[in-house]
Design an enzyme around this catalytic site. Structure first.
Site, PDB file in Angstrom:
ATOM      1  N   ASP A 114      40.613  37.698  46.687  1.00  0.00           N
ATOM      2  CA  ASP A 114      39.563  36.871  46.101  1.00  0.00           C
ATOM      3  C   ASP A 114      38.683  36.309  47.223  1.00  0.00           C
ATOM      4  OD1 ASP A 114      39.247  35.272  43.137  1.00  0.00           O
ATOM      5  OD2 ASP A 114      38.217  34.408  44.870  1.00  0.00           O
ATOM      6  N   ASN A 138      41.748  34.811  33.090  1.00  0.00           N
ATOM      7  CA  ASN A 138      40.814  34.039  32.276  1.00  0.00           C
ATOM      8  C   ASN A 138      40.134  34.960  31.273  1.00  0.00           C
ATOM      9  OD1 ASN A 138      41.119  31.452  33.530  1.00  0.00           O
ATOM     10  ND2 ASN A 138      39.972  32.225  35.287  1.00  0.00           N
ATOM     11  N   HIS A 149      40.492  40.970  34.883  1.00  0.00           N
ATOM     12  CA  HIS A 149      41.171  40.851  36.167  1.00  0.00           C
ATOM     13  C   HIS A 149      42.321  39.870  36.054  1.00  0.00           C
ATOM     14  CE1 HIS A 149      37.725  38.086  35.983  1.00  0.00           C
ATOM     15  NE2 HIS A 149      38.448  37.227  36.688  1.00  0.00           N
TER      16      HIS A 149
HETATM   17  P1  AMP Z   1      37.199  34.372  36.829  1.00  0.00           P
HETATM   18  O1  AMP Z   1      36.682  32.970  36.772  1.00  0.00           O
HETATM   19  O2  AMP Z   1      38.598  34.494  36.287  1.00  0.00           O
HETATM   20  O3  AMP Z   1      36.246  35.364  36.203  1.00  0.00           O
HETATM   21  O4  AMP Z   1      37.365  34.704  38.360  1.00  0.00           O
HETATM   22  C1  AMP Z   1      36.466  35.480  39.077  1.00  0.00           C
HETATM   23  C2  AMP Z   1      36.956  35.466  40.505  1.00  0.00           C
HETATM   24  O5  AMP Z   1      36.252  36.482  41.213  1.00  0.00           O
HETATM   25  C3  AMP Z   1      36.725  34.164  41.254  1.00  0.00           C
HETATM   26  O6  AMP Z   1      37.982  33.651  41.711  1.00  0.00           O
HETATM   27  C4  AMP Z   1      35.810  34.555  42.402  1.00  0.00           C
HETATM   28  O7  AMP Z   1      36.082  33.858  43.601  1.00  0.00           O
HETATM   29  C5  AMP Z   1      36.093  36.037  42.528  1.00  0.00           C
HETATM   30  N1  AMP Z   1      35.012  36.836  43.120  1.00  0.00           N
HETATM   31  C6  AMP Z   1      33.710  36.811  42.808  1.00  0.00           C
HETATM   32  N2  AMP Z   1      33.028  37.695  43.556  1.00  0.00           N
HETATM   33  C7  AMP Z   1      33.939  38.302  44.349  1.00  0.00           C
HETATM   34  C8  AMP Z   1      33.867  39.313  45.347  1.00  0.00           C
HETATM   35  N3  AMP Z   1      32.703  39.888  45.691  1.00  0.00           N
HETATM   36  N4  AMP Z   1      35.002  39.692  45.970  1.00  0.00           N
HETATM   37  C9  AMP Z   1      36.174  39.109  45.648  1.00  0.00           C
HETATM   38  N5  AMP Z   1      36.312  38.156  44.709  1.00  0.00           N
HETATM   39  C10 AMP Z   1      35.207  37.746  44.078  1.00  0.00           C
END
Ligand code: AMP
Length: 126
Positions: A38, A96, A109
């Site tokens: 992440d 989520n 995810h």
């Molecule tokens: P969610 O709120 O469950 O949709 O979580 C999305 C997650 O994706 C968050 O924890 C972000 O920090 C992560 N995220 C967003 N963009 C990237 C990226 N380019 N590489 C890795 N993680 C990411």
């Protein structure tokens, strides 16, 4: 593959990672799944595991993914926890789904959190 392609945003950030358009810190990959760190870790270990198929959410995945893809993703989650050294110490898995859960990225995810005692499951109580 999902039957729900009209709802899937091909430009979401994880779709772009899967296409290799933007980089990720890859932890594990197999036929059906990809795991990477992440970008804004919320624990000493914070790794994401995603299906390679185009699934917006758990509902989409559960309704539309072939059983082999569902089994493969769950096995990947357990494997990634082991790769990250969390097998003995323990870890938390979180997915989520939708607005109430603040799902930001519309590609299914699993978050894997670990590397310290994680405290209570939710901060805000009923
Ligand atoms: P969610 O709120 O469950 O949709 O979580 C999305 C997650 O994706 C968050 O924890 C972000 O920090 C992560 N995220 C967003 N963009 C990237 C990226 N380019 N590489 C890795 N993680 C990411």
């Amino acid at each position: 593959m999902s039957n729900n392609k009209s709802a899937y945003d091909d430009n979401n950030i994880f779709a772009r990672i899967l296409r290799g358009e933007i980089p990720c810190k890859k932890i594990y990959e197999d036929t059906h799944s990809l795991a990477f760190e992440d970008i804004h870790p919320q624990a000493p270990v914070h790794t994401l595991v995603i299906p390679k198929g185009k699934y917006v959410s758990m509902k989409d995945f559960a309704e539309n993914a072939p059983d082999a893809e569902i089994a493969a993703l769950l096995r990947s989650v357990a494997k990634v926890a082991e790769i990250k050294g969390l097998k003995e110490s323990g870890y938390r898995i979180l997915a989520n789904a939708g607005a109430d859960a603040h799902q930001e990225v519309p590609h299914l995810h699993f978050h894997i959190f670990g590397g310290k005692a994680l405290g209570p499951m939710l901060v805000d109580r009923i």
